[in-house]
Design a protein around this motif. Structure first.
Motif, PDB file in Angstrom:
ATOM      1  N   ASP A 294       0.810  -1.221   0.000  1.00  0.00           N
ATOM      2  CA  ASP A 294       0.000   0.000   0.000  1.00  0.00           C
ATOM      3  C   ASP A 294       0.846   1.276   0.000  1.00  0.00           C
ATOM      4  O   ASP A 294       0.317   2.376   0.076  1.00  0.00           O
ATOM      5  N   GLY A 295       2.178   1.140  -0.092  1.00  0.00           N
ATOM      6  CA  GLY A 295       3.064   2.303  -0.120  1.00  0.00           C
ATOM      7  C   GLY A 295       3.591   2.724   1.241  1.00  0.00           C
ATOM      8  O   GLY A 295       4.285   3.730   1.348  1.00  0.00           O
ATOM      9  N   THR A 296       3.270   1.957   2.291  1.00  0.00           N
ATOM     10  CA  THR A 296       3.773   2.296   3.627  1.00  0.00           C
ATOM     11  C   THR A 296       5.243   1.922   3.740  1.00  0.00           C
ATOM     12  O   THR A 296       5.626   0.778   3.514  1.00  0.00           O
TER      13      THR A 296
ATOM     14  N   HIS B  45      10.527  12.255   0.450  1.00  0.00           N
ATOM     15  CA  HIS B  45       9.247  11.899   1.049  1.00  0.00           C
ATOM     16  C   HIS B  45       9.425  11.862   2.566  1.00  0.00           C
ATOM     17  O   HIS B  45      10.261  11.110   3.065  1.00  0.00           O
TER      18      HIS B  45
ATOM     19  N   THR C 106       3.073   6.658   4.578  1.00  0.00           N
ATOM     20  CA  THR C 106       2.583   6.128   3.314  1.00  0.00           C
ATOM     21  C   THR C 106       2.911   7.091   2.186  1.00  0.00           C
ATOM     22  O   THR C 106       2.662   8.290   2.287  1.00  0.00           O
ATOM     23  N   VAL C 107       3.484   6.536   1.143  1.00  0.00           N
ATOM     24  CA  VAL C 107       3.858   7.284  -0.055  1.00  0.00           C
ATOM     25  C   VAL C 107       3.089   6.655  -1.211  1.00  0.00           C
ATOM     26  O   VAL C 107       2.814   5.456  -1.193  1.00  0.00           O
ATOM     27  N   SER C 108       2.757   7.432  -2.211  1.00  0.00           N
ATOM     28  CA  SER C 108       2.075   6.891  -3.384  1.00  0.00           C
ATOM     29  C   SER C 108       2.787   5.621  -3.845  1.00  0.00           C
ATOM     30  O   SER C 108       4.008   5.601  -3.974  1.00  0.00           O
ATOM     31  N   SER C 109       2.032   4.584  -4.096  1.00  0.00           N
ATOM     32  CA  SER C 109       2.633   3.294  -4.455  1.00  0.00           C
ATOM     33  C   SER C 109       3.448   3.361  -5.751  1.00  0.00           C
ATOM     34  O   SER C 109       4.319   2.539  -5.975  1.00  0.00           O
ATOM     35  N   GLU C 110       3.198   4.363  -6.595  1.00  0.00           N
ATOM     36  CA  GLU C 110       3.978   4.510  -7.821  1.00  0.00           C
ATOM     37  C   GLU C 110       5.300   5.237  -7.575  1.00  0.00           C
ATOM     38  O   GLU C 110       6.189   5.220  -8.418  1.00  0.00           O
ATOM     39  N   ALA C 111       5.437   5.907  -6.447  1.00  0.00           N
ATOM     40  CA  ALA C 111       6.601   6.755  -6.200  1.00  0.00           C
ATOM     41  C   ALA C 111       7.853   5.969  -5.844  1.00  0.00           C
ATOM     42  O   ALA C 111       8.960   6.409  -6.120  1.00  0.00           O
TER      43      ALA C 111
ATOM     44  N   ARG D  90       9.950   1.989  -5.293  1.00  0.00           N
ATOM     45  CA  ARG D  90      10.010   0.563  -5.622  1.00  0.00           C
ATOM     46  C   ARG D  90      11.162  -0.054  -4.845  1.00  0.00           C
ATOM     47  O   ARG D  90      12.025   0.656  -4.321  1.00  0.00           O
TER      48      ARG D  90
END
Length: 143
Positions: free
Chosen positions: A45-47, A78, A99-104, A106
């Motif tokens: 979830d971007g966490t 971030h 939590t950061v945008s999941s696209e930001a 990897r």
């Protein structure tokens, strides 16, 4: 939960301020340290969860460990939460999540800045005083 989110947002803003002010303003006391563990986690979830240790000796105001993370573009940072710190001279563990945008982000290499910062009373508005700063590359691993 709203108070927790507001506190995390405020501490994230302080982390970005710390980045702008930079480590040149950090205290030179070698007894005060902050470290970052070499591996951080990234949930689906971007966490992001960052961990490490800190040690500080005294504070006249509230003290926090704030953290930020960048990946690919070092200009894009971030804020990854913040946590309260106890300045008693002992080494303590810290853990921050945000939590950061999941696209930001990897999996892979990322850069973390952790700051041990105090909000010292100074007139009407408390001002940041830096106890220690750590800049470190970490491995961002899927949780």
């Amino acid at each position: 939960m709203r108070l927790h989110s507001a506190l995390a947002a405020a501490l994230g803003a302080v982390a970005l301020l710390c980045t702008a002010v930079g480590p040149a303003t950090a205290a030179a006391d070698p007894a005060e340290t902050v470290t970052v563990d070499p591996t951080a986690t990234l949930a689906a979830d971007g966490t992001v969860t960052l961990t490490g240790t800190y040690r500080c000796t005294a504070g006249t105001g509230p003290v926090f460990v704030s953290s930020s993370l960048s990946q690919r573009d070092p200009r894009v940072r971030h804020g990854i939460g913040g946590s309260g710190a106890r300045c008693d001279g002992a080494e303590h563990r810290w853990q921050n999540s945000g939590t950061v945008s999941s696209e930001a982000l990897r999996s892979g290499t990322a850069h973390v800045q952790a700051t041990l910062m105090e909000l010292r009373p100074s007139g009407i508005v408390p001002l940041p005083a830096f106890h220690a700063v750590a800049d470190q590359d970490v491995t961002l691993a899927q949780a």
